[in-house]
Design an enzyme around this catalytic site. Structure first.
Site, PDB file in Angstrom:
ATOM      1  N   SER A 115       2.726   2.069  -4.503  1.00 54.83           N
ATOM      2  CA  SER A 115       2.501   0.642  -4.244  1.00 54.83           C
ATOM      3  C   SER A 115       2.363  -0.137  -5.545  1.00 54.83           C
ATOM      4  O   SER A 115       2.924  -1.227  -5.700  1.00 54.83           O
ATOM      5  CB  SER A 115       1.259   0.444  -3.376  1.00 54.83           C
ATOM      6  OG  SER A 115       0.131   1.068  -3.955  1.00 54.83           O
ATOM      7  N   HIS A 122       0.822  -1.212   0.000  1.00 57.96           N
ATOM      8  CA  HIS A 122       0.000   0.000   0.000  1.00 57.96           C
ATOM      9  C   HIS A 122       0.852   1.256   0.000  1.00 57.96           C
ATOM     10  O   HIS A 122       2.056   1.242   0.281  1.00 57.96           O
ATOM     11  CB  HIS A 122      -0.935   0.011   1.218  1.00 57.96           C
ATOM     12  CG  HIS A 122      -0.264   0.409   2.499  1.00 57.96           C
ATOM     13  ND1 HIS A 122      -0.156   1.728   2.910  1.00 57.96           N
ATOM     14  CD2 HIS A 122       0.341  -0.329   3.469  1.00 57.96           C
ATOM     15  CE1 HIS A 122       0.478   1.777   4.074  1.00 57.96           C
ATOM     16  NE2 HIS A 122       0.803   0.549   4.429  1.00 57.96           N
ATOM     17  N   CYS A 123       0.197   2.364  -0.323  1.00 55.92           N
ATOM     18  CA  CYS A 123       0.754   3.699  -0.154  1.00 55.92           C
ATOM     19  C   CYS A 123      -0.403   4.554   0.356  1.00 55.92           C
ATOM     20  O   CYS A 123      -1.191   4.076   1.176  1.00 55.92           O
ATOM     21  CB  CYS A 123       1.386   4.218  -1.448  1.00 55.92           C
ATOM     22  SG  CYS A 123       0.365   4.088  -2.928  1.00 55.92           S
ATOM     23  N   ALA A 124      -0.545   5.774  -0.099  1.00 58.32           N
ATOM     24  CA  ALA A 124      -1.649   6.609   0.370  1.00 58.32           C
ATOM     25  C   ALA A 124      -2.948   6.278  -0.367  1.00 58.32           C
ATOM     26  O   ALA A 124      -3.992   6.062   0.244  1.00 58.32           O
ATOM     27  CB  ALA A 124      -1.311   8.087   0.198  1.00 58.32           C
TER      28      ALA A 124
END
EC number: 3.1.3.16
Length: 204
Positions: free
Chosen positions: A143, A135-137
């Site tokens: 990601s 994940h990222c934001a």
């Protein structure tokens, strides 16, 4: 979100993937592939067997992670100025954590993490019952880029195949800098495949 492995492994056929001699497309052509995407905008999606890509909401939702039986987390937006969860946040879930303090900036060199991230994902998949959440934001750029790199490095996919595979299940949009870095990786891996094939053909 729940699809069987056969469906998840399906790749789209096109002139770009069926050409007998593969050449890395231009950045413009790669962008056009992303414009044709047909994936979802969920908080989390399975994009490859036991690989999930998602956003910060899913990363913070322990109930979601437990329901998916996630065993490993790769945070591509680690650090105090990003999604600052860290290993302690998941201590009660017995999750193996790996954080990369990356920024969704075209000038950021994410390629230095490609192999470490790909090896972490491979390790997760090779573990008993391993499921990895990357994940990222927003779950569309940092990601996604690391998952694409994994598919290219360890699943022997071209960048075109990897883009089509992931974007079938999730709407992704690596920024231009990351896409360019993936393109460089694709050129490098393609040259290595050509040399391996040539060596196998000519013999010792």
């Amino acid at each position: 979100m729940q699809r069987n492995s056969r469906m998840l492994r399906t790749r789209d056929s096109s002139p770009l993937t069926r050409s007998p001699i593969y050449e890395t497309p231009s950045l413009t052509d790669l962008q056009q592939l992303l414009w044709l995407r047909g994936g979802s905008d969920n908080h989390v999606d399975q994009v490859w067997p036991n690989i999930y890509v998602g956003d910060a909401w899913a990363a913070r939702s322990k109930a979601t992670l437990q329901s998916l039986k996630i065993t490993h987390i790769l945070n591509a937006a680690d650090g105090p100025y990003n999604i600052d969860t860290g290993a302690k946040y998941y201590a009660d879930l017995q999750i193996e954590y790996y954080g990369i303090e990356a920024f969704d900036d075209p000038a950021f060199d994410l390629s230095v993490f490609f192999y470490d991230a790909a090896n972490f994902i491979r390790k997760a998949l090779n573990s008993s019952g391993g499921k990895v959440f990357v994940h990222c934001a927003m779950g569309v750029s940092r990601s996604a880029t690391l998952v694409l790199a994994f598919l290219m490095i360890h699943e022997n996919m071209t960048l075109v195949d990897a883009l089509k595979t992931v974007s079938t299940h999730r709407n992704i949009c690596p920024n231009m800098g990351f896409l360019s870095q993936l393109r460089d990786l694709d050129i490098k891996l393609n040259e290595e495949r050509k040399k391996t094939k040539a060596s196998a053909t000519t013999g010792p």
